[in-house]
Design an enzyme around this catalytic site. Structure first.
Site, PDB file in Angstrom:
ATOM      1  N   SER A 142       0.857  -1.194   0.000  1.00 22.35           N
ATOM      2  CA  SER A 142       0.000   0.000   0.000  1.00 22.35           C
ATOM      3  C   SER A 142       0.886   1.235   0.000  1.00 22.35           C
ATOM      4  CB  SER A 142      -0.845  -0.002   1.282  1.00 22.35           C
ATOM      5  OG  SER A 142      -1.482   1.248   1.457  1.00 22.35           O
ATOM      6  N   TYR A 155      -1.854  -1.192  10.684  1.00 20.50           N
ATOM      7  CA  TYR A 155      -2.062  -1.520   9.261  1.00 20.50           C
ATOM      8  C   TYR A 155      -0.812  -1.170   8.452  1.00 20.50           C
ATOM      9  CZ  TYR A 155      -4.124  -1.419   4.566  1.00 20.50           C
ATOM     10  OH  TYR A 155      -4.384  -1.638   3.231  1.00 20.50           O
TER      11      TYR A 155
HETATM   12  P1  NDP Z   1     -11.691  -5.726  -0.325  1.00 19.68           P
HETATM   13  O1  NDP Z   1     -12.185  -5.662   1.070  1.00 19.68           O
HETATM   14  O2  NDP Z   1     -12.639  -5.439  -1.427  1.00 19.68           O
HETATM   15  O3  NDP Z   1     -11.003  -7.130  -0.597  1.00 19.68           O
HETATM   16  C1  NDP Z   1     -10.282  -7.824   0.378  1.00 19.68           C
HETATM   17  C2  NDP Z   1     -10.235  -9.280  -0.003  1.00 19.68           C
HETATM   18  O4  NDP Z   1      -9.453  -9.983   0.958  1.00 19.68           O
HETATM   19  C3  NDP Z   1     -11.608  -9.916  -0.063  1.00 19.68           C
HETATM   20  O5  NDP Z   1     -11.685 -10.727  -1.197  1.00 19.68           O
HETATM   21  C4  NDP Z   1     -11.653 -10.765   1.197  1.00 19.68           C
HETATM   22  O6  NDP Z   1     -12.436 -11.931   0.945  1.00 19.68           O
HETATM   23  C5  NDP Z   1     -10.190 -11.138   1.336  1.00 19.68           C
HETATM   24  N1  NDP Z   1      -9.847 -11.574   2.677  1.00 19.68           N
HETATM   25  C6  NDP Z   1      -9.911 -10.875   3.831  1.00 19.68           C
HETATM   26  N2  NDP Z   1      -9.565 -11.660   4.872  1.00 19.68           N
HETATM   27  C7  NDP Z   1      -9.260 -12.882   4.341  1.00 19.68           C
HETATM   28  C8  NDP Z   1      -8.853 -14.121   4.894  1.00 19.68           C
HETATM   29  N3  NDP Z   1      -8.649 -14.287   6.210  1.00 19.68           N
HETATM   30  N4  NDP Z   1      -8.657 -15.157   4.054  1.00 19.68           N
HETATM   31  C9  NDP Z   1      -8.860 -15.023   2.728  1.00 19.68           C
HETATM   32  N5  NDP Z   1      -9.232 -13.887   2.150  1.00 19.68           N
HETATM   33  C10 NDP Z   1      -9.447 -12.831   2.958  1.00 19.68           C
HETATM   34  O7  NDP Z   1     -10.451  -4.710  -0.380  1.00 19.68           O
HETATM   35  P2  NDP Z   1      -9.317  -4.435  -1.488  1.00 19.68           P
HETATM   36  O8  NDP Z   1      -9.633  -5.069  -2.765  1.00 19.68           O
HETATM   37  O9  NDP Z   1      -9.068  -2.991  -1.434  1.00 19.68           O
HETATM   38  O10 NDP Z   1      -8.052  -5.156  -0.806  1.00 19.68           O
HETATM   39  C11 NDP Z   1      -7.109  -5.913  -1.514  1.00 19.68           C
HETATM   40  C12 NDP Z   1      -5.715  -5.567  -1.022  1.00 19.68           C
HETATM   41  O11 NDP Z   1      -5.399  -4.240  -1.411  1.00 19.68           O
HETATM   42  C13 NDP Z   1      -5.523  -5.614   0.482  1.00 19.68           C
HETATM   43  O12 NDP Z   1      -4.303  -6.238   0.793  1.00 19.68           O
HETATM   44  C14 NDP Z   1      -5.483  -4.141   0.875  1.00 19.68           C
HETATM   45  O13 NDP Z   1      -4.774  -3.952   2.062  1.00 19.68           O
HETATM   46  C15 NDP Z   1      -4.804  -3.563  -0.331  1.00 19.68           C
HETATM   47  N6  NDP Z   1      -4.941  -2.124  -0.515  1.00 19.68           N
HETATM   48  C16 NDP Z   1      -6.170  -1.559  -0.765  1.00 19.68           C
HETATM   49  C17 NDP Z   1      -6.304  -0.195  -0.899  1.00 19.68           C
HETATM   50  C18 NDP Z   1      -7.623   0.460  -1.092  1.00 19.68           C
HETATM   51  O14 NDP Z   1      -7.707   1.708  -1.041  1.00 19.68           O
HETATM   52  N7  NDP Z   1      -8.696  -0.270  -1.345  1.00 19.68           N
HETATM   53  C19 NDP Z   1      -5.117   0.688  -0.834  1.00 19.68           C
HETATM   54  C20 NDP Z   1      -3.895   0.002  -0.586  1.00 19.68           C
HETATM   55  C21 NDP Z   1      -3.817  -1.355  -0.451  1.00 19.68           C
HETATM   56  P3  NDP Z   1     -13.328 -12.731   2.017  1.00 19.68           P
HETATM   57  O15 NDP Z   1     -13.908 -11.733   2.976  1.00 19.68           O
HETATM   58  O16 NDP Z   1     -14.351 -13.404   1.143  1.00 19.68           O
HETATM   59  O17 NDP Z   1     -12.401 -13.722   2.655  1.00 19.68           O
END
Ligand code: NDP
Length: 246
Positions: A142, A155
């Site tokens: 990030s 975080y």
């Molecule tokens: P979302 O919340 O849309 O997606 C997060 C995903 O992670 C979901 O598919 C969720 O699926 C999965 N997830 C969470 N916990 C678990 C777990 N224990 N096991 C398996 N899967 C898990 O957010 P983003 O798409 O934004 O996030 C994707 C990545 O991008 C993350 O690492 C986030 O930190 C990073 N990021 C995002 C930013 C933003 O502004 N959105 C900025 C910078 C980085 P499920 O709940 O079905 O398990």
């Protein structure tokens, strides 16, 4: 996009946001994608969408915080397609809060998902990639993996760790095993990430900032670019943020 045609690509956190966009884009470009996350209904719908568009995709319910689940995910990909070319360690959560709120359980969850999840992913695919003498691991960090701000200490720490792990992986594995390592560092992206914030005030602030956010497909294109570069070219780090994000 000839480079992607035969590739088997595992994507964690593929049930929404950046992971979903990445799975759809890479499948469109001809990759065989293996989707992992906890919400099975979401994964099923996304796999159906991809197949309807003529793509190749499978899913397996996975908790990235479980080493056993991550081993099963890698085994599943091997059973389905016989090799693992790419792992996108994308799953993550962001329950940000002030340190003095002492939300210890949320700190633990972030460490388990954002750091251990990445490590378990590496452990699950590294032996196969070493055997293949090729592979590519992309880890989603990030912009806060470079800079700390109030409420984001833990975080941020997890995202600093993701960068350290990725760079260590590159130094150890790229020269000897031809395994590429890429850090993907998004800025504000329009996804469900803020849903995990438990404090109503902080959640409201985060939601306000969403007006600035870019599409998850912007991040997916960066991921596709790194994968599509020729095998001899390691794209080590990409930062993508909204043009107007300070
Ligand atoms: P979302 O919340 O849309 O997606 C997060 C995903 O992670 C979901 O598919 C969720 O699926 C999965 N997830 C969470 N916990 C678990 C777990 N224990 N096991 C398996 N899967 C898990 O957010 P983003 O798409 O934004 O996030 C994707 C990545 O991008 C993350 O690492 C986030 O930190 C990073 N990021 C995002 C930013 C933003 O502004 N959105 C900025 C910078 C980085 P499920 O709940 O079905 O398990």
């Amino acid at each position: 996009m000839e480079n992607l045609k035969s590739k088997v690509i595992i994507i964690t956190g593929a049930s929404s946001g950046i992971g979903e966009a990445t799975a759809k884009l890479l499948a469109q470009q001809g990759a065989k994608v293996v989707l992992a996350a906890r919400r099975e209904d979401r994964l099923q719908t996304i796999v159906n969408d991809i197949k309807q568009d003529g793509g190749e995709a499978v899913y397996i319910p996975t908790n990235v915080a479980s080493s056993e689940d991550m081993q099963k995910l890698a085994q599943f990909a091997l059973q389905q397609y016989g090799r693992i070319d790419v792992l996108v360690n994308n799953a993550g959560i962001m329950p940000v809060s002030h340190l003095n709120e002492l939300k210890i359980q949320e700190w633990d969850q972030m460490i388990d998902v954002n750091i251990k999840g990445v490590l378990y992913g590496i452990a699950a695919v590294l032996p196969t990639m070493r055997e293949q003498k090729s592979g590519h691991i992309l880890n989603v960090s990030s912009v806060v993996g470079y800079q700390v701000s109030p409420t984001a200490a833990v975080y941020s720490a997890t995202k600093f760790a993701v960068r350290a792990i990725s760079e260590g992986l590159r130094q150890e594995e790229s020269p000897s095993s031809n395994i590429r390592s890429t850090i993907i560092s998004p800025g504000l992206t329009d996804t469900e990430l803020t849903d995990t914030i438990s404090s109503p005030e902080i959640k409201a602030m985060a939601s306000q900032m969403k007006s600035m956010a870019i599409s998850p497909f912007s991040i997916a294109r960066a991921i596709a670019y790194a994968i599509n570069e020729p095998e001899d070219t390691g794209v080590n780090e990409i930062i993508i943020r909204p043009t107007i994000q300070p």
